[in-house]
Design a protein around this motif. Structure first.
Motif, short mmCIF file in Angstrom:
data_model
loop_
_atom_site.label_atom_id
_atom_site.label_comp_id
_atom_site.label_asym_id
_atom_site.label_seq_id
_atom_site.Cartn_x
_atom_site.Cartn_y
_atom_site.Cartn_z
N ALA A 1 0.79 -1.10 0.17
CA ALA A 1 0.08 0.12 -0.02
C ALA A 1 0.73 1.23 0.02
N VAL A 2 2.16 1.30 0.30
CA VAL A 2 3.00 2.46 0.37
C VAL A 2 3.53 2.50 -1.15
N PRO A 3 3.33 3.40 -1.81
CA PRO A 3 4.06 3.56 -3.10
C PRO A 3 5.69 3.61 -3.27
N GLY A 4 6.00 2.87 -4.41
CA GLY A 4 7.60 2.93 -4.43
C GLY A 4 7.77 1.42 -4.61
N GLN A 5 8.69 1.07 -5.80
CA GLN A 5 9.26 -0.15 -6.42
C GLN A 5 9.75 -0.90 -5.23
N ALA A 6 10.69 -0.35 -4.21
CA ALA A 6 11.12 -1.14 -3.10
C ALA A 6 10.51 -1.70 -1.98
N MET A 7 9.22 -0.84 -1.91
CA MET A 7 8.40 -1.49 -0.76
C MET A 7 7.33 -2.41 -1.41
N PHE A 8 7.31 -2.27 -2.79
CA PHE A 8 6.53 -3.39 -3.42
C PHE A 8 6.86 -4.66 -3.39
N PHE A 9 8.57 -4.76 -3.45
CA PHE A 9 8.94 -6.02 -3.60
C PHE A 9 9.08 -6.60 -2.25
N VAL A 10 9.31 -5.79 -1.24
CA VAL A 10 9.15 -6.17 0.46
C VAL A 10 7.79 -6.70 0.56
N GLY A 11 6.80 -6.12 -0.06
CA GLY A 11 5.43 -6.47 0.30
C GLY A 11 5.38 -8.04 -0.37
N LEU A 12 5.72 -8.18 -1.66
CA LEU A 12 5.57 -9.37 -2.24
C LEU A 12 6.19 -10.67 -1.35
N ILE A 13 7.34 -10.25 -0.94
CA ILE A 13 8.02 -11.42 -0.24
C ILE A 13 7.27 -11.75 1.02
N LEU A 14 7.06 -10.80 1.72
CA LEU A 14 6.25 -10.90 3.08
C LEU A 14 5.13 -11.70 2.80
N VAL A 15 4.03 -11.22 1.78
CA VAL A 15 2.95 -12.08 1.23
C VAL A 15 3.26 -13.46 1.21
N ALA A 16 4.16 -13.90 0.35
CA ALA A 16 4.58 -15.12 -0.28
C ALA A 16 4.98 -15.96 1.02
N VAL A 17 5.74 -15.48 1.99
CA VAL A 17 6.32 -16.01 3.10
C VAL A 17 5.16 -16.43 4.00
N GLY A 18 4.37 -15.33 4.39
CA GLY A 18 3.23 -15.54 5.38
C GLY A 18 2.19 -16.47 4.65
N SER A 19 1.99 -16.45 3.17
CA SER A 19 0.91 -17.41 2.72
C SER A 19 1.40 -18.75 2.96
#
Length: 506
Positions: free
Chosen positions: A121-139
């Motif tokens: 939800a935070v704009p920016g490419q770096a936070m986007f990829f951090v978010g993807l990693i966290l969702v993948a790990v958590g899922s």
């Protein structure tokens, strides 16, 4: 969609209160899974569209604010992301079995997933990829343990309510997946991408709150660590992880300092790992000399199912990438005067699953009573021919849209329906045959192996995208359709050989 991981476990329900005739804890797990799937599939419906938004390949009239990537890069990121979710199910199960127990692991997973969506939800490419990693790990952590907790509610595998309980639980998955694109997809695509991702975080927060409030209704067995690590094992693992992290950090630090880093430096290794790890796991089990001859034979037969499933998911999971991009750019956004966002197409699969799953369950039983039910290997062959056929159908609207024409939405409705029928021939049957053919020594791990087929299939798609193949081109769509259909016919022709390897499994 791929079903959640299940595992046979025995426990006595901890409460006399019931939910639709089942242990009260099923309501807690049903709602938790429904909201988690709401967050996951809502974000997934936006993913590829957000990646291409603002770029040359974005749909005409779509909002900006995305990452302006090419369709090929977006498809590769999508494929790698989905494959990592299923790859993480194996270490997720390991954490539940050896470190935290299922209940604690699911709790931690919920917070990790929520943090991931908030990062998106935070704009920016770096936070986007951090978010993807966290969702993948958590899922991955959640997927491997929440279904195990459903099993804990029942008095062993022979409890007559057990199958019905998992059916109700599976409906929660599809309810969440159905609602997500309609809500999160609409807000994200039509109003603000990051607000859509934030709504996914809200969905996970609701699921986590439901889980924490209803935790007393769950079986005490869900809090137990079945096979805890010894102090020596813990130290050894921590050392290996520290060394691996240091090596990876050092390598990528050097690449960045040299000014050579590009996105492919991350995507290519992950894609290759997603192909190599499933093969390595299968080979390790197959070469285990402690397995009996019967178990070795079943593993040889299981490889046929694994390869077929990987081919199936390679095409099927493009419903959120290749088909989604076609829906956004080349499909009319209205039908009989009713306008809708492109993300709504992502609700078709769970809708068809809920509508058709009872029909298929009845049909298999009806055919079984007449002694005409297709064997497991024949069902797999049917699934491959059908999913290949869906891409043959896809070629028609692709050709029609070649001159800029917006094709009817009914083309995609038809394709998603064919793919759902194919899924119902393969996914539930694949889960069942995996439990039946698993060597006793690897009974728990084999469910994780089944999900590695999804990883392998999606990584094959990702590798094609990274190699510069245009997955939105007619020729590659036709090639995939031909590959799947040919594989389906080949498996059918060799069905007697596979059935012989299966031994007493039918």
């Amino acid at each position: 969609m791929a079903s959640s991981l299940t595992k046979d476990s025995a426990s006595t329900p901890g409460s006399e209160r019931t939910f639709l005739g089942h242990p009260r804890g099923l309501a807690t797990l049903f709602m938790t899974e429904m909201w988690e799937r709401f967050s996951y599939y809502g974000m997934r419906a936006l993913l590829v569209l957000y990646l291409v938004s603002g770029g040359a390949e974005a749909a005409t009239g779509s909002q900006g604010g995305g990452l302006a990537m090419t369709a090929a890069t977006a498809s590769a990121i999508y494929a790698v992301y989905v494959s990592m979710v299923y790859l993480m199910a194996m270490p997720g199960g390991w954490f539940g079995d050896r470190v935290w127990g299922a209940r604690k692991t699911v709790t931690i997973a919920g917070f990790v997933i929520m943090a991931g969506h908030l990062s998106l939800a935070v704009p920016g490419q770096a936070m986007f990829f951090v978010g993807l990693i966290l969702v993948a790990v958590g899922s991955g952590l959640l997927k491997a343990n929440i279904s195990t907790m459903v099993g804990h509610l029942y008095d062993g595998p022979d409890d007559p309510r057990r199958d019905g309980g998992f059916t109700i639980f599976y409906m929660g998955i599809n309810l969440g997946a159905f609602a997500a694109p309609l809500v999160i997809g609409t807000v994200g695509e039509k109003h603000n991408w990051h607000l859509g991702f934030a709504l996914a975080a809200v969905g996970m927060a609701l699921g986590l709150a439901q889980f924490l409030i209803g935790t007393r209704s769950l079986s005490e067995k869900s809090s137990i660590v079945p096979n805890p690590l010894s102090a020596q094992e813990r130290q050894s693992i921590l050392l290996k992880v520290a060394v691996a992290v240091a090596v990876i950090a050092g390598f990528y630090g050097a690449v960045v300092m040299a000014g050579k880093f590009t996105l492919n430096w991350a995507l290519v290794p992950l894609t290759l790992a997603g192909l190599i790890i499933p093969v390595a796991v299968l080979v390790r089990i197959k070469l285990d000399k402690s397995l009996s001859n019967a178990e070795q034979s079943k593993m040889s037969g299981y490889i046929w199912f694994f390869v077929a499933a990987a081919l199936f998911w390679m095409i099927y999971d493009q419903g959120g990438s290749t088909l989604s991009l076609f829906a956004d750019g080349k499909t009319a956004d209205s039908l009989s005067g009713f306008a809708f966002p492109a993300t709504w197409f992502q609700s078709l699969n769970p809708l068809f699953v809920m509508a058709l799953a009872p029909v298929f369950a009845w049909m298999w039983l009806w055919l079984a009573r007449k002694n005409q039910e297709p064997s497991t290997i024949v069902k797999f062959a049917m699934a491959l021919v059908l999913v290949g056929g869906s891409f043959f159908v896809f070629i028609v609207p692709m050709g029609m849209a070649g001159d800029g024409t917006q094709v009817s939405p009914m083309w995609l409705v038809s394709i998603y329906m064919i793919q759902t029928i194919a899924e119902l021939c393969l996914s539930p049957v694949g889960l069942s045959v995996t439990t039946k053919m698993a060597p006793r020594k690897y009974a728990s791990q084999m469910m994780g192996v089944w999900f590695l087929a999804v990883t392998a299939g999606d990584c094959a798609t990702g590798l094609l995208s990274l190699a510069g193949v245009d997955l939105n081109g007619t020729s590659i769509i036709a090639m995939q359709a031909l590959l799947a259909s040919t594989a389906g016919f080949a498996i059918y022709m060799y069905r007697k050989k596979v059935e012989a390897l299966m031994g007493d499994v039918h």
